[in-house]
Design an enzyme around this catalytic site. Structure first.
Site, PDB file in Angstrom:
ATOM      1  N   ASP A   9      35.252  45.999  51.301  1.00 43.75           N
ATOM      2  CA  ASP A   9      35.336  44.583  51.691  1.00 43.75           C
ATOM      3  C   ASP A   9      34.241  44.405  52.756  1.00 43.75           C
ATOM      4  O   ASP A   9      34.242  45.335  53.941  1.00 43.75           O
ATOM      5  CB  ASP A   9      36.731  44.397  52.546  1.00 43.75           C
ATOM      6  N   ASP A 113      33.455  38.861  48.590  1.00 46.13           N
ATOM      7  CA  ASP A 113      32.839  40.092  49.335  1.00 46.13           C
ATOM      8  C   ASP A 113      33.763  41.454  49.209  1.00 46.13           C
ATOM      9  O   ASP A 113      33.620  42.094  50.014  1.00 46.13           O
ATOM     10  CB  ASP A 113      32.905  39.877  50.851  1.00 46.13           C
ATOM     11  N   GLU A 114      34.359  41.513  48.095  1.00 40.89           N
ATOM     12  CA  GLU A 114      35.324  42.517  47.907  1.00 40.89           C
ATOM     13  C   GLU A 114      35.469  42.850  46.718  1.00 40.89           C
ATOM     14  O   GLU A 114      35.499  42.149  45.398  1.00 40.89           O
ATOM     15  CB  GLU A 114      36.967  42.109  48.138  1.00 40.89           C
TER      16      GLU A 114
END
Ligand code: TTP
Ligand code: MG
Ligand code: MG
Length: 365
Positions: A9, A113-114
């Site tokens: 993340d 974002d992960e």
């Protein structure tokens, strides 16, 4: 083999990109706002950096409230398209660390974002190797994108996802199978990934507060309160069991084959026959399912175990072996002209699959 899953993340992602683009923001509280446009600061906070968090500012809070908490902070509008470009580059770095399967990488992006990476084969199930791989990933993202991320490593998606938030920002946490109970049990049930406020509230009414309480609770009681699948899931999650696989990119089924060369080499004479054989296997699979393809991807894994991929998109769908061979050899010669490290494994795969329209023969009329 012991399964190993890694979750990444990015740290304060949108605000970190803004900081990187504008070094004057360094050391200041930075708040990225989704402005509604109605009046100045009439939207919600998208995210903020850790300095701003120190003032109590959080995602989702009205920007006007954030402004009251820290009038000195820099308030910036979201630039979603720009962040998506950065995200795509980060995801390609991450993808290159995932195990390679015949139909592509064992990789699942779950938000901007992960992502999850299956690294079972890469690490042979070894958690200390997984930790080193996690450090390599962090270094590469820092070097290439000047951004930090937090990494979690576990025996499945559930644990790796929870582990990545233990040390933030710029952290790395590995929870090996022997540490599951000491990791999970002291936590509140609301910390279990997949438990929302409603479930947590219901559990609390049943006297279940910590994950340990959940693990020790009668499964029949859980099933009668939450239904069978959910009840069983809760019981298993509480002891760190989660068998859910990584999901591939949607709508992107691919057919491919990958194999190891007889020796590590950069010799086209040794590589070509394997490439031909892999392409032949791919075409047979396509033919048996009456599919055509539009993209051709060649993967090479070098003797340092780094993976590289290149793709070609054709201007129309086709199912010809000659076309596949031509594209695969072209891509391979590009790889060979650029690389100094010998190749260990090569793969060929096709994507953008389409059913070939049934061509009727004369007898059908
Ligand atoms: P997150 O990963 O939840 O948050 P973050 O990366 O900003 O911070 P952290 O260091 O805690 O991981 O979300 C990723 C991005 O998604 C975030 O940068 C902005 C966007 N986002 C919103 O727009 N609204 C929200 O409510 C949240 C939570 C995130
Ligand atoms: Mg994040
Ligand atoms: Mg996130």
């Amino acid at each position: 083999m012991q399964r190993v899953v890694l979750h990444v993340d990015m740290d304060y992602f949108f605000a970190a990109i803004e900081e990187r683009e504008n070094p004057e923001l360094r050391g200041k509280a930075v708040v990225v706002c989704m402005l509604s446009g109605r009046s100045e600061l009439s939207g919600a906070v998208s995210t903020c950096n850790y300095i701003a968090r120190g003032f109590g500012i959080r995602s989702g809070m009205p920007c006007s409230r954030a402004k009251k908490l820290n009038p000195e902070a820099a308030f910036l509008p979201v630039r979603k398209e720009f962040y998506t470009l950065v995200s795509d580059r980060v995801m390609e770095i991450l993808r290159s660390y995932a195990d390679v399967r015949e139909n592509g990488e064992a990789f699942e992006q779950i938000s901007i974002d992960e992502a999850f990476l299956e690294i079972t084969e890469k690490t042979g199930g070894d958690f200390s190797l997984a930790f080193e791989l996690g450090m390599q990933i962090k270094n590469e993202i820092k070097e290439k994108e000047n951004l930090t991320c937090s990494v979690g490593i576990g025996p499945n998606k559930l644990i790796s996802k929870m582990a990545s938030s233990v040390k933030k920002p710029d952290g790395i946490t590995a929870v090996s199978p022997d540490k599951l109970e000491s990791f999970l049990w002291p936590l509140k049930v609301s910390k279990l990934w997949g438990i929302g406020d409603v479930t947590a509230g219901k559990l609390q009414e049943m006297g279940i507060v910590k994950i340990k309480d959940l693990a020790e609770h009668d499964v029949i009681d859980l099933v009668s309160a939450f239904g069978k699948p959910r009840g069983i899931w809760l019981k298993q999650a509480a002891v760190g069991v989660d068998e859910s696989p990584l999901k591939e990119r949607e709508g992107s089924e691919q057919i491919g084959r990958i194999a190891t060369l007889p020796e590590d080499t950069l010799d086209v004479q040794l590589i070509s026959p394997l490439l031909d054989r892999l392409a032949g296997d791919v075409i047979s699979k396509l033919n048996s399912r009456e599919l055509s393809f539009r993209t051709v991807t060649v993967t090479v894994i070098n003797s340092n175990f780094r993976m590289y991929t290149k793709s070609r998109t054709l201007n129309h769908p086709i199912s010809s072996k000659e076309v596949l061979l031509e594209a695969a050899h072209e891509i391979m010669s590009e790889f060979l002209s650029e690389s100094h490290v010998e190749f260990r494994r090569v793969g060929v795969r096709v994507g953008d699959l389409q059913k070939i329209k049934g061509q009727k023969s004369l007898f059908d009329y």
